[in-house]
Design an enzyme around this catalytic site. Structure first.
Site, mmCIF file in Angstrom:
data_model
loop_
_atom_site.group_PDB
_atom_site.id
_atom_site.type_symbol
_atom_site.label_atom_id
_atom_site.label_comp_id
_atom_site.label_asym_id
_atom_site.label_seq_id
_atom_site.Cartn_x
_atom_site.Cartn_y
_atom_site.Cartn_z
ATOM 1 N N ASP B 52 0.990 -1.314 0.151
ATOM 2 C CA ASP B 52 0.002 -0.008 0.447
ATOM 3 C C ASP B 52 0.974 1.474 -0.224
ATOM 4 O O ASP B 52 2.017 1.492 0.274
ATOM 5 C CB ASP B 52 -1.010 0.287 1.078
ATOM 6 C CG ASP B 52 -2.053 -0.837 1.010
ATOM 7 O OD1 ASP B 52 -2.625 -1.171 -0.086
ATOM 8 O OD2 ASP B 52 -2.221 -2.096 1.874
ATOM 9 N N TYR B 110 7.955 -9.331 7.659
ATOM 10 C CA TYR B 110 7.134 -8.323 7.359
ATOM 11 C C TYR B 110 7.950 -7.516 8.396
ATOM 12 O O TYR B 110 7.953 -8.372 9.918
ATOM 13 C CB TYR B 110 5.816 -7.893 7.401
ATOM 14 C CG TYR B 110 5.525 -7.899 5.937
ATOM 15 C CD1 TYR B 110 5.379 -6.709 5.248
ATOM 16 C CD2 TYR B 110 4.184 -9.315 5.259
ATOM 17 C CE1 TYR B 110 4.184 -6.906 4.001
ATOM 18 C CE2 TYR B 110 4.556 -8.959 3.891
ATOM 19 C CZ TYR B 110 3.980 -8.094 3.383
ATOM 20 O OH TYR B 110 3.120 -8.076 2.205
#
Lengths: 284, 284
Positions: B52, B110
């Site tokens: 994003d 992540y």
């Protein structure tokens, strides 16, 4: 009237340095402007360390005198609400009227970050030096050891005529390289489907990732940390022997040391004021 | 014709995300444009993870097909010479023509960074979430433990109608907080002359400094890492009990979990392709 001490953190990328300059936006200039507006009087801060353009800080120190009634410990909040987000006061408190950030006995810590890989890493590009060639961390550590202690650092500074005493004490000089020390990192590796998994020693096929040169001393001459780093890069890269650091120190000749490493890798981590041994320096 | 795999690092601050958008500059769009110019044909990359807006990457993966004669391992150098400095190819290599970055069995890692202090730290402001309130790291760890393993993560994603299989496997979920774990940090503290030296537990008077939520799994649903972090912030801040994470997981109800934490704290660390167990997901 009271004297207030600020602990100031900043991203130096967009500033011409700490000191007010005729052309360019400085950290001290931003503090003067916003403190003057906040307290409704003319404020001029005095900084402990006049960092160069591009150098960052987590804990520089500044003091100023004010007649304002705002409690010293509230100034951090009020000032942060006005400052741009690349400058943030970490602490504000009242200090005795004779507290002087540059003459007090201090212990300063700087970190210089080196990103040692085949290619730069975008998120650390503004806060570390990209160094492409292989570096031998053990050699850097052996070279660094010669600098610890009390020495005349004439070879490791850009001379300023007004500074005649170039003796300083380095309490510690560490070369932190976690990926090197762990032999392998636990960072995952991108490899094609079915390929044997590698770990980060070979992740970008060369380099040891982030190296942090962490140096703590009673004071630093102009460009001293950056010249030390430039010299250790030569030692780590094989262009200079670790033992030569001793020779350079003794020669008191700037031309023998390495280049001045770029500013953006350097961060002033913090300044302690206390009972440390120190000289009165002549660098005002 | 050959298929080339890129390992792509970027600072997501100035991009509308990975995916090409009608308005806004995207990472994939930049790669398409510069690859097409470099190789003199129309290139469209296919990314492994469509991050994003604001999300960073150290090792996203993209593939493209080309008839160009340039060796695959030289493309990284040539492309980096054209790209802006906030995107850097870390590696380029040829892969088999059936290699697909999204359908292959993968293991993704992540990291979400949280800066937990009284005030923001300028040099990490673009790469970590500033969180002012006290966080209890032990509580966060206890809450995180319920998420490890294979679960239906419906409560921890923003639903997309086309994604019907919301079962994923989290291999590990670590809460790294070095300053907390060391009890005290060795960072120096600014204090007025003569004051007792403190250490960093009380450095900015609250907070534990940088917390890294590190999560490794076989795939992540839309916003999954950010919703997990938003939930762990509630647990760490005392607004939710660690055991409630289990209840939320079982309820399969997004409204029970925490907010979606802001994008800029998130970094895609890397993607491994290999023999890992994984389902074929339905999220194309």
């Amino acid at each position: 009237m009271k004297r207030v001490k600020l602990m100031v953190a900043y991203d130096g990328t967009n500033y011409c340095g700490w000191q007010v300059q005729p052309n360019g936006v400085s950290v001290a200039g931003m503090l003067n402007r916003h403190l003057s507006e906040l307290l409704n009087e003319d404020i001029y801060v005095l900084g402990a360390s006049r960092t160069d353009a591009g150098v960052h800080a987590r804990g520089n120190v500044a003091v100023f005198d004010t007649a304002a009634r705002m409690p010293a410990d509230r100034i951090s909040y009020a000032l942060n609400a006005r400052l741009p987000e690349d400058i943030r006061i970490q602490d504000s408190r009242e200090v005795p009227p004779d507290f002087h950030p540059r003459f007090a006995k201090t212990r300063k810590t700087y970190e210089y970050k080196i990103w040692n890989r085949r290619f730069p890493e975008p998120c650390s590009r503004l806060y570390s030096l990209f160094y492409h060639w292989n570096l031998d961390v053990e050699r850097m550590r052996r070279g660094a050891a010669y600098l610890v202690g009390t020495h005349d650092f004439t070879s490791f500074c850009t001379s300023k005529p007004e500074v005649t005493n170039r003796v300083r004490t380095i309490y510690s000089l560490e070369i932190l390289a976690p990926e090197y020390d762990n032999q392998k990192s636990d960072l995952p590796v991108c490899s094609a489907q079915g390929e044997v998994m590698e770990h980060a020693g070979g992740r970008y096929e060369n380099g040891v990732g982030m190296i942090t040169v962490r140096i703590c001393g009673n004071g630093f001459l102009y460009n001293m940390v950056r010249i030390i780093v430039g010299t250790l890069l030569k030692v780590g890269g094989g262009m200079m022997e670790p033992e030569e650091v001793q020779t350079i120190l003794e020669a008191k000749d700037r031309s023998l040391a390495g280049d001045t490493a770029q500013a953006h890798g350097l961060t002033l981590v913090g300044i302690e004021y206390g009972q440390y041994e120190s000289d009165k320096f002549n660098d005002k």
